[in-house]
Each structure stands twice: as C-alpha cells, then as structure tokens.
Motif scaffolding. Structure first.
Motif, mmCIF file in Angstrom:
data_model
loop_
_atom_site.group_PDB
_atom_site.id
_atom_site.type_symbol
_atom_site.label_atom_id
_atom_site.label_comp_id
_atom_site.label_asym_id
_atom_site.label_seq_id
_atom_site.Cartn_x
_atom_site.Cartn_y
_atom_site.Cartn_z
ATOM 1 N N ARG A 37 -18.732 39.887 14.589
ATOM 2 C CA ARG A 37 -18.274 39.190 15.797
ATOM 3 C C ARG A 37 -17.480 40.144 16.688
ATOM 4 N NH1 ARG A 37 -14.299 37.223 18.226
ATOM 5 N NH2 ARG A 37 -12.793 37.712 16.620
ATOM 6 N N GLU A 38 -16.571 40.899 16.083
ATOM 7 C CA GLU A 38 -15.753 41.842 16.861
ATOM 8 C C GLU A 38 -16.610 42.950 17.471
ATOM 9 O OE1 GLU A 38 -12.566 43.226 14.361
ATOM 10 O OE2 GLU A 38 -11.793 41.193 14.082
ATOM 11 N N GLU A 39 -17.533 43.497 16.696
ATOM 12 C CA GLU A 39 -18.398 44.577 17.184
ATOM 13 C C GLU A 39 -19.302 44.104 18.328
ATOM 14 O OE1 GLU A 39 -18.838 47.921 16.427
ATOM 15 O OE2 GLU A 39 -16.993 47.780 15.270
ATOM 16 N N VAL A 40 -19.899 42.917 18.172
ATOM 17 C CA VAL A 40 -20.792 42.397 19.216
ATOM 18 C C VAL A 40 -19.988 42.095 20.483
ATOM 19 C CG1 VAL A 40 -22.352 40.519 19.862
ATOM 20 C CG2 VAL A 40 -22.508 41.522 17.588
ATOM 21 N N ALA A 41 -18.807 41.516 20.322
ATOM 22 C CA ALA A 41 -17.963 41.210 21.482
ATOM 23 C C ALA A 41 -17.604 42.497 22.228
ATOM 24 C CB ALA A 41 -16.707 40.467 21.045
ATOM 25 N N THR A 42 -17.255 43.544 21.485
ATOM 26 C CA THR A 42 -16.929 44.833 22.106
ATOM 27 C C THR A 42 -18.151 45.417 22.808
ATOM 28 O OG1 THR A 42 -15.240 45.255 20.441
ATOM 29 C CG2 THR A 42 -16.065 47.165 21.648
ATOM 30 N N PHE A 43 -19.293 45.361 22.139
ATOM 31 C CA PHE A 43 -20.535 45.872 22.710
ATOM 32 C C PHE A 43 -20.851 45.174 24.032
ATOM 33 C CE2 PHE A 43 -25.205 45.342 23.066
ATOM 34 C CZ PHE A 43 -25.587 46.673 23.171
ATOM 35 N N LEU A 44 -20.717 43.858 24.058
ATOM 36 C CA LEU A 44 -21.015 43.106 25.286
ATOM 37 C C LEU A 44 -19.961 43.345 26.363
ATOM 38 C CD1 LEU A 44 -22.249 39.772 23.700
ATOM 39 C CD2 LEU A 44 -23.638 41.543 24.794
ATOM 40 N N ALA A 45 -18.699 43.478 25.963
ATOM 41 C CA ALA A 45 -17.618 43.712 26.929
ATOM 42 C C ALA A 45 -17.760 45.081 27.592
ATOM 43 C CB ALA A 45 -16.262 43.594 26.238
ATOM 44 N N GLU A 46 -18.251 46.053 26.826
ATOM 45 C CA GLU A 46 -18.409 47.398 27.379
ATOM 46 C C GLU A 46 -19.674 47.515 28.220
ATOM 47 O OE1 GLU A 46 -18.188 49.858 23.910
ATOM 48 O OE2 GLU A 46 -16.006 49.733 23.830
ATOM 49 N N GLY A 47 -20.404 46.430 28.299
ATOM 50 C CA GLY A 47 -21.567 46.395 29.171
ATOM 51 C C GLY A 47 -22.846 46.796 28.484
ATOM 52 N N ALA A 48 -23.513 45.823 27.920
ATOM 53 C CA ALA A 48 -24.839 46.080 27.356
ATOM 54 C C ALA A 48 -25.727 46.519 28.503
ATOM 55 C CB ALA A 48 -25.369 44.813 26.690
ATOM 56 N N LYS A 49 -26.575 47.481 28.253
ATOM 57 C CA LYS A 49 -27.330 48.120 29.334
ATOM 58 C C LYS A 49 -28.525 47.319 29.853
ATOM 59 C CE LYS A 49 -24.696 51.721 29.244
ATOM 60 N NZ LYS A 49 -23.355 51.215 29.339
ATOM 61 N N ASP A 50 -28.818 46.179 29.261
ATOM 62 C CA ASP A 50 -29.975 45.399 29.712
ATOM 63 C C ASP A 50 -29.617 44.653 30.997
ATOM 64 O OD1 ASP A 50 -31.927 43.168 29.958
ATOM 65 O OD2 ASP A 50 -32.681 43.988 28.078
ATOM 66 N N PRO A 51 -30.362 44.864 32.084
ATOM 67 C CA PRO A 51 -30.028 44.218 33.362
ATOM 68 C C PRO A 51 -30.207 42.694 33.354
ATOM 69 C CG PRO A 51 -32.126 45.373 33.525
ATOM 70 C CD PRO A 51 -31.544 45.725 32.192
ATOM 71 N N ARG A 52 -30.905 42.171 32.336
ATOM 72 C CA ARG A 52 -31.088 40.719 32.265
ATOM 73 C C ARG A 52 -29.817 39.997 31.811
ATOM 74 N NH1 ARG A 52 -36.427 41.027 28.691
ATOM 75 N NH2 ARG A 52 -35.140 42.699 27.868
ATOM 76 N N ILE A 53 -28.896 40.732 31.219
ATOM 77 C CA ILE A 53 -27.662 40.108 30.746
ATOM 78 C C ILE A 53 -26.734 39.949 31.951
ATOM 79 C CG2 ILE A 53 -25.708 40.283 29.163
ATOM 80 C CD1 ILE A 53 -27.529 41.917 27.311
ATOM 81 N N ARG A 54 -26.847 38.780 32.597
ATOM 82 C CA ARG A 54 -26.122 38.527 33.843
ATOM 83 C C ARG A 54 -25.067 37.449 33.699
ATOM 84 N NH1 ARG A 54 -31.462 38.500 37.398
ATOM 85 N NH2 ARG A 54 -31.447 36.347 36.725
ATOM 86 N N ALA A 55 -25.255 36.518 32.774
ATOM 87 C CA ALA A 55 -24.279 35.445 32.588
ATOM 88 C C ALA A 55 -23.062 36.013 31.869
ATOM 89 C CB ALA A 55 -24.885 34.297 31.779
ATOM 90 N N PHE A 56 -21.931 35.345 32.034
ATOM 91 C CA PHE A 56 -20.730 35.729 31.312
ATOM 92 C C PHE A 56 -20.925 35.284 29.867
ATOM 93 C CE2 PHE A 56 -16.391 34.826 29.832
ATOM 94 C CZ PHE A 56 -15.844 36.088 29.997
ATOM 95 N N VAL A 57 -20.844 36.231 28.919
ATOM 96 C CA VAL A 57 -21.140 35.957 27.514
ATOM 97 C C VAL A 57 -19.874 36.069 26.674
ATOM 98 C CG1 VAL A 57 -22.528 36.657 25.514
ATOM 99 C CG2 VAL A 57 -23.439 36.956 27.820
ATOM 100 N N THR A 58 -19.619 35.052 25.863
ATOM 101 C CA THR A 58 -18.514 35.080 24.911
ATOM 102 C C THR A 58 -19.072 34.828 23.526
ATOM 103 O OG1 THR A 58 -17.021 34.150 26.571
ATOM 104 C CG2 THR A 58 -16.287 34.055 24.298
ATOM 105 N N VAL A 59 -18.732 35.699 22.582
ATOM 106 C CA VAL A 59 -19.171 35.500 21.202
ATOM 107 C C VAL A 59 -18.226 34.482 20.578
ATOM 108 C CG1 VAL A 59 -19.575 36.592 18.962
ATOM 109 C CG2 VAL A 59 -20.037 37.854 21.078
ATOM 110 N N THR A 60 -18.757 33.326 20.179
ATOM 111 C CA THR A 60 -17.908 32.264 19.636
ATOM 112 C C THR A 60 -17.853 32.271 18.114
ATOM 113 O OG1 THR A 60 -19.742 30.704 19.752
ATOM 114 C CG2 THR A 60 -18.235 30.757 21.625
ATOM 115 N N ALA A 61 -18.940 32.690 17.461
ATOM 116 C CA ALA A 61 -18.969 32.708 15.996
ATOM 117 C C ALA A 61 -20.145 33.534 15.518
ATOM 118 C CB ALA A 61 -19.089 31.281 15.453
ATOM 119 N N VAL A 62 -20.066 33.919 14.250
ATOM 120 C CA VAL A 62 -21.177 34.620 13.610
ATOM 121 C C VAL A 62 -21.350 34.005 12.226
ATOM 122 C CG1 VAL A 62 -22.029 36.825 12.693
ATOM 123 C CG2 VAL A 62 -20.773 36.779 14.850
ATOM 124 N N ASP A 63 -22.590 33.696 11.904
ATOM 125 C CA ASP A 63 -22.912 33.145 10.593
ATOM 126 C C ASP A 63 -23.823 34.145 9.888
ATOM 127 O OD1 ASP A 63 -23.059 31.327 8.494
ATOM 128 O OD2 ASP A 63 -24.781 30.284 9.361
#
Length: 137
Positions: free
Chosen positions: A15-41
């Motif tokens: 969860r922490e790694e994915v949140a950091t990855f997304l916060a630092e800007g995933a390079k895919d231009p399709r990722i346009r919505a504001f994304v928050t990682v809420t949980a990981v199972d």
C-alpha cells in the motif's frame, strides 16, 4: 503466529509503495483521476495483491485511469519485488473502491437534509395558539 501476519505486513508495505509510486507520478498519461490507495488485500501465498483505489474525477477520467493503472501493474510488480525484497512479487490487480465515494455522497445528503430542516421548520410559537388560555374569557 508471525507467519499468519506476514500477508498483512506485506499488504501494508505494498500500500505504501503503490501510494508513493502514484504520488510521484506514474508515467501513463491515462492516469488522470485523483487516485488514493485505500487498502491492499494479499492472498496468503503472496501471489496476488488486490489494490483498492478511490478515484476522484469524472467518469471518463476514472475509466481511463483504471485502464492506465492496469497497464502499469506489471512495471509496478517488478518495482515492488525489488523494493520489498520478495522472492516472487505478487501479481497486482487494481479495483475501484466505491466506499469512499458512497460515504461522501451519504455525508452530503445528510448535510443537505440538516440544512433543509433548519430553514424550513417553523418555530413552535408561530403556528401554535397560545397555550395559556389567556385569550379565552
């Protein structure tokens, strides 16, 4: 006992790694919505991780963002394997977490109801006759 909690520890680290990855800007231009990682199972065998994300934006942006997240999942998997030093990194699956949007909608409806009640309820003295009986002789 420690082995039983390992998936929980791995899930939190993911969860922490994915949140950091997304916060630092995933390079895919399709990722346009504001994304928050809420949980990981994570499955007990650590082979699969479902990442629940809350998406803020219009429906078109959300749809494109889900597509973008799916496309970065493989890259993210290898990044997680290295950073978490896992022998075999789990396969990443993204799933929209609607609970945050649902809770926000419920909260706004409750606030709207409260506002309507405050502005529409008459005060008790306006519509009720004088209860003391002083006006009747």
């Amino acid at each position: 006992m420690g082995e039983a909690r390992r998936p929980d520890r791995v899930a939190e680290a993911i969860r922490e790694e994915v949140a950091t990855f997304l916060a630092e800007g995933a390079k895919d231009p399709r990722i346009r919505a504001f994304v928050t990682v809420t949980a990981v199972d994570v499955t007990r065998d650590l082979r699969h991780a479902t990442v629940f994300v809350s998406l803020m934006g219009d429906e078109a942006d959300k749809k494109k963002t889900v597509e973008g997240l799916a496309s970065v999942a493989t890259h993210l998997r290898s990044k997680l394997g290295k950073s978490l030093r896992l022998r075999s990194a789990p396969e990443i699956h993204f799933r929209a977490d609607e609970s945050v949007a649902r809770a926000s909608r419920i909260e706004s409806l409750l606030a709207q109801i409260r506002d309507e009640r405050e502005h529409q309820e008459p005060t008790p003295t306006e519509d009720t006759p004088d209860a003391s009986g002083a006006s009747e002789d």
